[in-house]
Design an enzyme around this catalytic site. Structure first.
Site, PDB file in Angstrom:
ATOM      1  N   ASP A   6      34.737  91.405 -18.540  1.00 19.59           N
ATOM      2  CA  ASP A   6      34.547  91.041 -17.140  1.00 19.59           C
ATOM      3  C   ASP A   6      33.667  92.117 -16.513  1.00 19.59           C
ATOM      4  OD1 ASP A   6      35.035  89.756 -14.594  1.00 19.59           O
ATOM      5  OD2 ASP A   6      36.409  91.385 -14.122  1.00 19.59           O
ATOM      6  N   SER A   7      33.235  91.869 -15.280  1.00 21.26           N
ATOM      7  CA  SER A   7      32.453  92.880 -14.576  1.00 21.26           C
ATOM      8  C   SER A   7      33.328  94.060 -14.144  1.00 21.26           C
ATOM      9  CB  SER A   7      31.815  92.245 -13.346  1.00 21.26           C
ATOM     10  OG  SER A   7      32.818  91.628 -12.562  1.00 21.26           O
ATOM     11  N   TYR A  38      28.907  91.744 -10.507  1.00 23.41           N
ATOM     12  CA  TYR A  38      27.992  90.825 -11.179  1.00 23.41           C
ATOM     13  C   TYR A  38      27.569  89.697 -10.230  1.00 23.41           C
ATOM     14  CZ  TYR A  38      28.588  92.487 -16.076  1.00 23.41           C
ATOM     15  OH  TYR A  38      28.566  93.203 -17.242  1.00 23.41           O
ATOM     16  N   GLY A  39      28.429  89.446  -9.261  1.00 21.73           N
ATOM     17  CA  GLY A  39      28.248  88.272  -8.393  1.00 21.73           C
ATOM     18  C   GLY A  39      26.973  88.273  -7.573  1.00 21.73           C
ATOM     19  N   CYS A  69      34.735  86.687 -16.772  1.00 27.03           N
ATOM     20  CA  CYS A  69      34.002  86.691 -15.505  1.00 27.03           C
ATOM     21  C   CYS A  69      33.311  85.341 -15.295  1.00 27.03           C
ATOM     22  CB  CYS A  69      32.966  87.807 -15.566  1.00 27.03           C
ATOM     23  SG  CYS A  69      31.926  87.929 -14.120  1.00 27.03           S
ATOM     24  N   ASN A  70      33.584  84.727 -14.153  1.00 26.46           N
ATOM     25  CA  ASN A  70      32.953  83.431 -13.875  1.00 26.46           C
ATOM     26  C   ASN A  70      31.452  83.555 -13.663  1.00 26.46           C
ATOM     27  OD1 ASN A  70      34.685  80.752 -13.095  1.00 26.46           O
ATOM     28  ND2 ASN A  70      35.924  82.605 -13.099  1.00 26.46           N
ATOM     29  N   THR A  71      31.017  84.681 -13.085  1.00 20.67           N
ATOM     30  CA  THR A  71      29.581  84.842 -12.865  1.00 20.67           C
ATOM     31  C   THR A  71      28.875  84.972 -14.213  1.00 20.67           C
ATOM     32  OG1 THR A  71      30.129  86.054 -10.839  1.00 20.67           O
ATOM     33  CG2 THR A  71      27.854  86.174 -11.596  1.00 20.67           C
ATOM     34  N   GLU A 152      40.581  93.325  -3.740  1.00 17.23           N
ATOM     35  CA  GLU A 152      40.646  94.657  -4.373  1.00 17.23           C
ATOM     36  C   GLU A 152      41.150  95.720  -3.407  1.00 17.23           C
ATOM     37  OE1 GLU A 152      37.690  95.962  -7.029  1.00 17.23           O
ATOM     38  OE2 GLU A 152      37.630  94.050  -8.103  1.00 17.23           O
ATOM     39  N   CYS A 184      36.226  82.246  -9.719  1.00 20.61           N
ATOM     40  CA  CYS A 184      36.052  83.704  -9.709  1.00 20.61           C
ATOM     41  C   CYS A 184      37.359  84.326 -10.181  1.00 20.61           C
ATOM     42  CB  CYS A 184      35.717  84.178  -8.291  1.00 20.61           C
ATOM     43  SG  CYS A 184      35.628  85.967  -8.133  1.00 20.61           S
ATOM     44  N   THR A 185      37.224  85.393 -10.965  1.00 19.20           N
ATOM     45  CA  THR A 185      38.414  86.039 -11.531  1.00 19.20           C
ATOM     46  C   THR A 185      39.506  86.339 -10.499  1.00 19.20           C
ATOM     47  OG1 THR A 185      37.099  88.053 -11.306  1.00 19.20           O
ATOM     48  CG2 THR A 185      37.437  87.201 -13.554  1.00 19.20           C
ATOM     49  N   HIS A 186      39.069  86.763  -9.307  1.00 16.68           N
ATOM     50  CA  HIS A 186      40.031  87.277  -8.328  1.00 16.68           C
ATOM     51  C   HIS A 186      40.803  86.192  -7.564  1.00 16.68           C
ATOM     52  CE1 HIS A 186      37.487  90.695  -9.100  1.00 16.68           C
ATOM     53  NE2 HIS A 186      38.181  91.494  -8.313  1.00 16.68           N
TER      54      HIS A 186
HETATM   55  N1  DGL Z   1      34.410  88.925 -11.987  1.00 11.80           N
HETATM   56  C1  DGL Z   1      33.491  88.311 -11.053  1.00 11.80           C
HETATM   57  C2  DGL Z   1      33.548  86.790 -11.202  1.00 11.80           C
HETATM   58  O1  DGL Z   1      34.521  86.242 -11.701  1.00 11.80           O
HETATM   59  C3  DGL Z   1      33.755  88.737  -9.627  1.00 11.80           C
HETATM   60  C4  DGL Z   1      33.395  90.165  -9.337  1.00 11.80           C
HETATM   61  C5  DGL Z   1      31.910  90.469  -9.418  1.00 11.80           C
HETATM   62  O2  DGL Z   1      31.116  89.967  -8.593  1.00 11.80           O
HETATM   63  O3  DGL Z   1      31.541  91.212 -10.324  1.00 11.80           O
HETATM   64  O4  DGL Z   1      32.619  86.118 -10.846  1.00 11.80           O
END
Ligand code: DGL
Length: 271
Positions: A6-7, A38-39, A69-71, A152, A184-186
């Site tokens: 993940d990022s 990453y977003g 990570c979804n991005t 976060e 998105c992960t969060h």
């Molecule tokens: N982990 C990223 C996602 O799921 C979110 C955080 C980021 O922007 O790096 O897209």
């Protein structure tokens, strides 16, 4: 051993599901805190980082990898699968889209909301793949970039987060969506708030849960895969993961102890 990257720390929401459904598996986790977020980065950059991470995992003999990570999944899931044909790679997009394909008729889903980072929404990948299942779907996408920082910061139950969520989700609520993809992960960490705003009847689709379904099928059909065996989980970050403890405590029982190392597999000089 399952490789997960993940990022940053958000991928712990995916690790949480892996721990729950595959307690016998060990996780090799990498959070690219050096390059976070990453977003807001370009497709080219995300492909480049992701490829380097997968190459490193490959060197570590990890041949089953989850792009938590979804991005990174949006920009690089297909790219990585084509590039590394001898490793099993799972992103968040394909399992989620398959989940929608599986349930949409029974659940009478016609209007689908997708929320994610700016990159995920800009890639339009969820939208494109969902329309391949049914071209009559109405897809409403909305980037919700502030959610990551608010979560976060630990402000999951704070009124600021509620206000932001009301603003972000308003256009989706107005469209009366039937289902919402938490791209998105969060976002699974604010699922209750999303229900509160959109109503209990909304079907929330968590890509991490869709992934588990795919992994179960994968393990059933690939009993013989040669997967690296380790005694312990391993956690690495490319730079200090400031919000690790906070997110860890949201994801797991507070008593769980996870040690991590700082490791930069990019061969980049940090000034
Ligand atoms: N982990 C990223 C996602 O799921 C979110 C955080 C980021 O922007 O790096 O897209």
């Amino acid at each position: 051993m399952i490789g997960v990257f993940d990022s940053g720390v958000g991928g712990l929401t995916v690790v949480k599901e892996i721990f729950k459904y595959f307690p016998q598996e060990k996780v090799f986790y990498f959070g690219d805190t050096l390059h976070l977020p990453y977003g807001t980065k370009s497709e080219k950059t995300i492909k480049n980082y992701s490829e380097k991470i997968v190459s490193w995992f490959q060197k570590e003999n990890i041949n089953l990898i989850i792009i938590a990570c979804n991005t990174a999944s949006s920009w690089a899931e297909e790219y990585l699968k084509n590039k590394f044909k001898d490793i099993y790679i799972f992103g968040m997009i394909e399992p989620t889209v398959k989940e929608v394909a599986r349930i949409y008729k029974d659940k009478k889903i016609k209007k689908i909301g997708v929320i994610g980072t700016s990159g995920t929404i800009k890639s339009r990948v969820y939208e494109k793949k969902l329309l391949e299942i049914n071209k009559n779907f109405k897809i409403y996408s909305k980037s919700c970039p502030l959610f990551v920082s608010l979560i976060e910061e630990g402000l999951i139950k704070d009124k600021i987060t509620k206000e932001v969520a009301l603003k972000y989700l308003k256009p989706l609520k107005e469209k009366n969506i039937d289902a919402l993809i938490l791209g998105c992960t969060h976002y699974p960490l604010i699922k209750d708030l999303i229900y509160e705003i959109l109503g209990e009847n909304i079907l929330i689709i968590n890509p991490a849960e869709a992934l588990i379904r795919e992994l179960k099928l994968f393990f059933e059909n690939n009993k013989q895969i040669k997967n690296k065996k380790e005694k312990n989980h391993k956690f690495f970050f490319s730079d200090v993961p400031y919000n690790f403890e906070k997110i860890k405590n949201f994801c797991f029982n507070k008593k769980i102890n996870i040690n991590f190392e700082i490791k930069n597999p990019f061969n980049e000089k940090i000034i």
